[in-house]
Design an enzyme around this catalytic site. Sequence first.
Site, mmCIF file in Angstrom:
data_model
loop_
_atom_site.group_PDB
_atom_site.id
_atom_site.type_symbol
_atom_site.label_atom_id
_atom_site.label_comp_id
_atom_site.label_asym_id
_atom_site.label_seq_id
_atom_site.Cartn_x
_atom_site.Cartn_y
_atom_site.Cartn_z
ATOM 1 N N ALA A 1 -64.802 -47.947 6.027
ATOM 2 C CA ALA A 1 -64.301 -46.583 6.079
ATOM 3 C C ALA A 1 -65.017 -45.816 7.179
ATOM 4 O O ALA A 1 -66.188 -46.061 7.480
ATOM 5 C CB ALA A 1 -64.500 -45.905 4.725
ATOM 6 N N GLY B 1 -65.570 -52.486 4.501
ATOM 7 C CA GLY B 1 -64.190 -52.606 4.035
ATOM 8 C C GLY B 1 -63.403 -53.657 4.788
ATOM 9 O O GLY B 1 -62.451 -54.236 4.253
ATOM 10 N N GLU C 1 -64.310 -56.792 3.055
ATOM 11 C CA GLU C 1 -63.668 -56.777 1.737
ATOM 12 C C GLU C 1 -62.192 -57.160 1.858
ATOM 13 O O GLU C 1 -61.641 -57.833 0.976
ATOM 14 C CB GLU C 1 -63.803 -55.398 1.090
ATOM 15 N N GLU D 1 -72.874 -51.485 3.074
ATOM 16 C CA GLU D 1 -72.747 -50.186 2.409
ATOM 17 C C GLU D 1 -74.050 -49.684 1.793
ATOM 18 O O GLU D 1 -74.301 -48.475 1.748
ATOM 19 C CB GLU D 1 -71.666 -50.248 1.327
#
Length: 711
Positions: A65, A114, A117, A139
Amino acid sequence: MAQYLTTQTADGVLTLTLDAQGAAVNTVSPEWIEAVTAAIEAAKADTAVSGIVITSAKPGFMAGADLNYILEHGKAMQPAEAFAFSQRATRLHRLIETCGKPVVAAMTGFALGGGYELALACTYRILADDPKAVVGLPEVNVGLLPGSGGTQRLPRMVGVQKALEVLLEGRSYPPLEALRLGLVDLVEPVGDVLAAAKAWLATNPDPVRTWDKKGFSIPESDGLLKQTTAGYFTVATAKLRAKYGDNYPAPIAILTCVFEGVQVPLDKGLLVESRHFAHLITDPVSRNIIRTTFVNKGAAEKGARRPVGVPKATVAKVGILGAGMMGAGIAYVSAKAGIDVVLLDASLAAAEKGKAYSARILAKEVEKGRTSQDKADALLARITPTVDYADLAGVDLVVEAVFEDTAIKADVTRQAQTVIGDTAVFASNTSTLPITQLAEAFARPEDFIGLHFFSPVERMALVEVILGRKTRPEALARALDYVAQIRKTPIVVNDSRGFYTSRVFQTFIHEGMELLREGVSPALIENAARQAGMPVGPLAVTDEVTLELPIKIVRQTESEDPDFRRPTSMEVMETMVDTLGRPGRRGGGGFYDYPEGGRKRLWPGLAEHFPPAAVQPSPAEVKKRLLYIQALETARCLEEQVLTHPADGDLGSVLGWGFPSWAGGTLSLIETVGLPEFVADCDRMAQAYGTRFAPTDKLRAMADAGKGFDW
C-alpha cells in the site's frame, strides 16, 4: 478511471500485466483492487481461460500500500473502516486462489508487502534471478502487519517458525534464499520468467490450494511441533516482550495473528488478521513510524529543504581536514560514492591511518562477499593521504573534521583557503561550535556551512546541515547535493550553540545524571530509559562520550554566555571526574565498570557517592522525565527557529541519537500524548523538579487552541 493493468489472452492463458498509469511502481489502492477484481471475475467466468499469469510492465512486480495514502487516511479511520480497508484486498486475494483457475505470479522484479501477499494468493510463484528481484513482508518495520493474508498463507506454506522469521524480521529475500525458504517455487533468468509461467500452466496443475483441501495440517518447522503450540507461542511472546517492551504493538499482533490463525480455517484466520490490522493502522505508533522514518525521511533525501532554483552540483573531489575517526569515516563514504578524496592530517602517518580505516571496512566487506577485491581496491585508490595543503587544489568541497577547538579549526581553515578555488564550499564537521563564529576564519563566510556527521559515519544515516548567519542559499544547495551524493539523510538547522541534535541530546544525559543526584537508583534510570525505547541509558551513553565532554561544553558556555544557568547535574560530573577520577569508558571507568573480558556493569561505588533515596519514583515517571525533557527542548528549538521545520526535529531525534521511533520523534511524542496533557504534565514536573520542565508559551497556546505542529 486511471489504467492499472492490461490483459491479453492467448492459447487459453490470460496474462494480466500490472501497469499503474503515471506511477513508478504498482501499489495497492482501492482503485487498483477494483480493477484487478474485475479482471479476475471476468476470467473466472470465461470458460476459454484455463490459466492466469500475473506479471508487471514495471521494473518491480509490486509494492504494498502507498504509505502516503495510509498516513493521510489512517489517522481519520475508525476501526470498522480500517477493517473494511483490509478486507477489500483480502477478498481479492481470496478470489484469486478460489477462482477455479491456476494462477502464476511471474515476478521479474521486487514483490514486497501487499505485492508479495498477491503472489502468496497465487497458485505458483516464479521469481527472476536478479539481485533486485527480492520478496518480503516489511510491514513490521512501519508498525503494521500484512493485512491481506500474509500472516495466514505464509505459515500454511512454509510452517510457523519460518513464517514468523519472515514476518518479524521484515527484511527482503533475494531469489535463491527465497527459493530455499519456500517463499517462491521457481527461480528463472529474467527473460525466461513468462515462458516458465506458461510452461507450468501447460502441465494442467491443480488450482485448489492445499489449505482448501480436507485433512490439511500446518507444515512442521524445525521441530516446532515437538512442543505444544501454546508452549511455543508463550516462549515467543516472552522474547518479543523482552525485545520491544510495550512500545511496539505490531510484533505482538503478528505473533497473535499467527497463533490464532493456524488453529482455525483460513477464512476465519483472515478475519483475525484484518481485526489486528485495523487496530494497528488506527494506532498512533504506526502513523508516527511511517511519517518520520519513511515519508519525512524520503522527502529529506529528495531535497525537501533544498533552495529552489539553484542548479544541481556534483562533488568530484573533496578535501577532508583531519584523519581521525570522523574524518576517516567521511573519507570512506565519499570514496564509496565515487568521489576523489584528499585526506589531510598533521603527519603522513596519521593520514595513512585514516585511509587504513577504509581498508579495514572493505576487508570485512570482501570477506562477507558484499563486494569484490577489485572494487575495494578501486575505492581505496580514490583516497589520497597527505600533509600538503597544496593537494587541496581543485576540490569542490572541503570538510574540516579536526579537534573540537575554535583556534585549531580556524588555523586549518586559513591554511586551506589559500589553496582552494573561489567556488569551493567550506564545511565544518562540528557538533557544538557556532558556525557563524567559525566562519570568521574564512574569507568567504557566505560559502561556509556546517556538516555535522554522526559516528560511526559509515553506519549513521543523519547529517545535520547548519546555516551560518551569512551562508547563502547556493552553498546550502551544494552541501545538500553532496549529502545526497553520499546517500545520507539531511536535516537543515540554523546556527545556535549545540545546534539542534547536540543541544537536545544533552538534555537526555543531564536529566539522567540529575536523577542520580536526586537519589534515583542508577539501575532504575538505565532500565527505564531502555523501556521507553532509548537504545541505551543516559549513564551508559555518557560513559561512551566521556563525562569530560559535557563538562567542557558547560564550562565553555558559562564563559561565553552570561545568561547560561549551570545544570545541577554538573555536581555529578565534577564528582565523577575531578574527585573520583572516573571520566568514562576511555578513562577506565565511569558510571560503569568495564572488566577485561566481561560485560560492563554499573559501578557499585555509585551507591556510596550518590545514595539511593528510600522512596523511589515509578518507572513511568522516570521514563516521562527522560522523554519529555527532550521533547520540550525540541519545541524550544522550533520556536527559536533553530529548526527550520518540525519534520527535521523528528527525523534528527530518531536518526541522530536514537529517540524511540514508536513516538515518531520528539515533536510527534508531544502530539501522541496530546498537547493539553503534555502541557499539564510539564507544569506538574516543573513544580516538582525545576523550571527546565516549564512548557513554552507557544505550547500553552497550541494546547488551548487544540492545534498541533504545522507539518
